[in-house]
Design a protein around this motif. Structure first.
Motif: not given
Length: 453
Positions: A127, A150, A153-154, A160, A214, A244
């Motif tokens: 993302p 993004c 939302k992510y 990550y 997505q 998003s």
């Protein structure tokens, strides 16, 4: 110098570059920091072992080391240092996807776009997506804790990162984390290196979490008479929703993009809001309807909703194009200030006031859903008086952000261009603590000296 000959001898042919003509391009990152120095050599490492060799050599001889990814940084974090070496990771590009663990094991020179493409082959998605995702590296993303469109939302890069291999200032290679999703064994050293801008260690491998691909259901584009009105709409949307994507462009940004490449944007609009929803089915319809109502209540003059993916992507592409488009208008001093979302209207109003008072063009784009803005201070080429005013405006924008409980950098990093403002945001005690961490991991101060602290 004898020491440099030792480095050349210790590494394979072609890894160490000393020719001034060839090393020139490694002096700057994209910020074009005017204080960039001249390195004695560039080490284009091909693996972690070569990184260790270079760092051990630097530690023995007290030579500064500036780690460098793709050179797309926007805060001078990869500016070369006089008498130092630039340690380039651009040749370390391997990407391996494990679809069962849903991770990508990535070398630092791999581009963000390459990781996305490799993940997509397995129906997965990475993302974090800076506007420069096609040309920026994962190593640089980790170094600055990069964000993107993004993130509302992510989340950002740190969300990550599951594992890192890091070469420390003495050349030791440590492995932190791994492919495990949950792991609370020991101190959270892994996250210490994310966002450290090469001042604590050099990342040679990263394990990045992937998620299912997505599916964008709809795109909403709303035109507003003013940037403040658009910001008010963002506040209303974020009160109950996490779309998003939630991005803003002001009128100068819109016009710069249209001048750069005709996209059919409304150049009379005071601001343009680009939002997307990837909620499933009827939830997407409801989310978009709520966003449209918020925009209309805030005074939007026009609202377009489309479920055509190509049409929606055109608007997203226009938003990503802003910085290269504005670069055509003059030299840029790139801001990256952020505030709590409810204070976004105050911030954009303050930037407009600074622009007027200093008689400067300062286009503003924003990852609005995060409260993260990018005021782009334009300096007409060759105008020394404007440069002085631009420096004053640059500093004033950061002070305003701090006064609004905000930050001098949301995703680009402190680097060298913003470090003077860092103590005002963090305070004396936190600055002292930060220096203690730096001194513990890099006692000789060879890793990216002059950056951040």
């Amino acid at each position: 110098m004898d020491a440099l000959a030792e480095l050349v001898e210790a590494l394979p042919a072609g890894v160490v570059v000393t020719d001034p003509v060839r090393t020139e391009k490694y002096r700057w990152d994209r910020s074009q920091d005017p204080g960039a120095g001249t390195p004695v050599a560039v080490v284009r490492a091909e693996d972690a072992g070569q990184v260790q060799t270079a760092v051990r050599w630097a530690a023995r001889h007290g030579v500064p080391v500036v780690p460098r990814g793709a050179g797309t940084g926007l805060s001078g974090g990869a500016s070369a240092v006089d008498g130092g070496i630039v340690l380039s990771l651009e040749r370390m590009r391997a990407v391996e996807v494990d679809p069962f663990s849903q991770v990508a094991v990535v070398e630092p020179g791999a581009l963000n776009a390459e990781v996305k493409a490799a993940a997509a082959e397995h129906g997965l998605w990475y993302p974090p997506d800076p506007s420069s995702y096609e040309i920026c590296s994962i190593g640089g993303n980790v170094a600055t804790n990069a964000g993107g469109l993004c993130c509302v939302k992510y989340g950002v890069t740190t969300d990550y990162v599951l594992g890192l291999d890091v070469v420390l200032a003495d050349g030791t290679l440590v492995t932190l984390g791994g492919t495990r999703i949950k792991d609370v064994a020991g101190l959270s050293l892994l996250k210490l290196f994310v966002g450290s801008e090469g001042t604590l260690g050099v990342v040679t491998r990263a394990v990045m979490r992937l998620v299912p691909a997505q599916v964008v259901g709809a795109t909403l584009v709303a035109a507003f008479p003013t940037m403040t009105a658009a910001a008010e709409a963002v506040v209303a949307i974020r009160r109950t929703l996490r779309p998003s994507m939630l991005e803003l462009m002001d009128r100068p940004s819109i016009r710069a993009v249209e001048q750069h490449r005709s996209m059919g944007l409304d150049t009379t609009a005071g601001a343009l809001l680009v939002a997307q929803s990837d909620a499933p089915g009827s939830a997407c319809t409801a989310e978009v309807a709520s966003m449209q109502a918020a925009c209309e209540a805030a005074g939007a003059s026009d609202v377009l909703v489309t479920d055509d993916l190509e049409e929606g992507e055109l608007f997203v592409r226009a938003r990503r194009m802003v910085i290269p488009a504005v670069e055509e208008l003059g030299e840029l001093m790139l801001e990256d200030v952020g505030v709590p979302v409810p204070r976004l209207p105050e911030l954009v109003a303050a930037v407009a006031d600074i622009s007027a008072r200093h008689d400067l063009l300062i286009p503003v784009v924003a990852h609005a859903g995060d409260g993260n803005t990018h005021p782009l201070v334009v300096v007409p080429r060759g105008d020394d008086a404007a440069r002085v005013r631009a420096l004053e405006a640059f500093e004033e924008i950061m002070r305003v952000a701090i006064s609004l409980d905000g930050t001098i950098t949301g995703e680009h990093g402190v680097g060298r261009t913003k470090k003077a403002a860092l103590p005002e945001q963090l305070g004396e005690d936190v600055m002292a603590l930060t220096r203690r961490v730096k001194d513990a991991l890099d006692p000789a101060g060879i890793l990216n000296p002059g950056a951040v602290l």
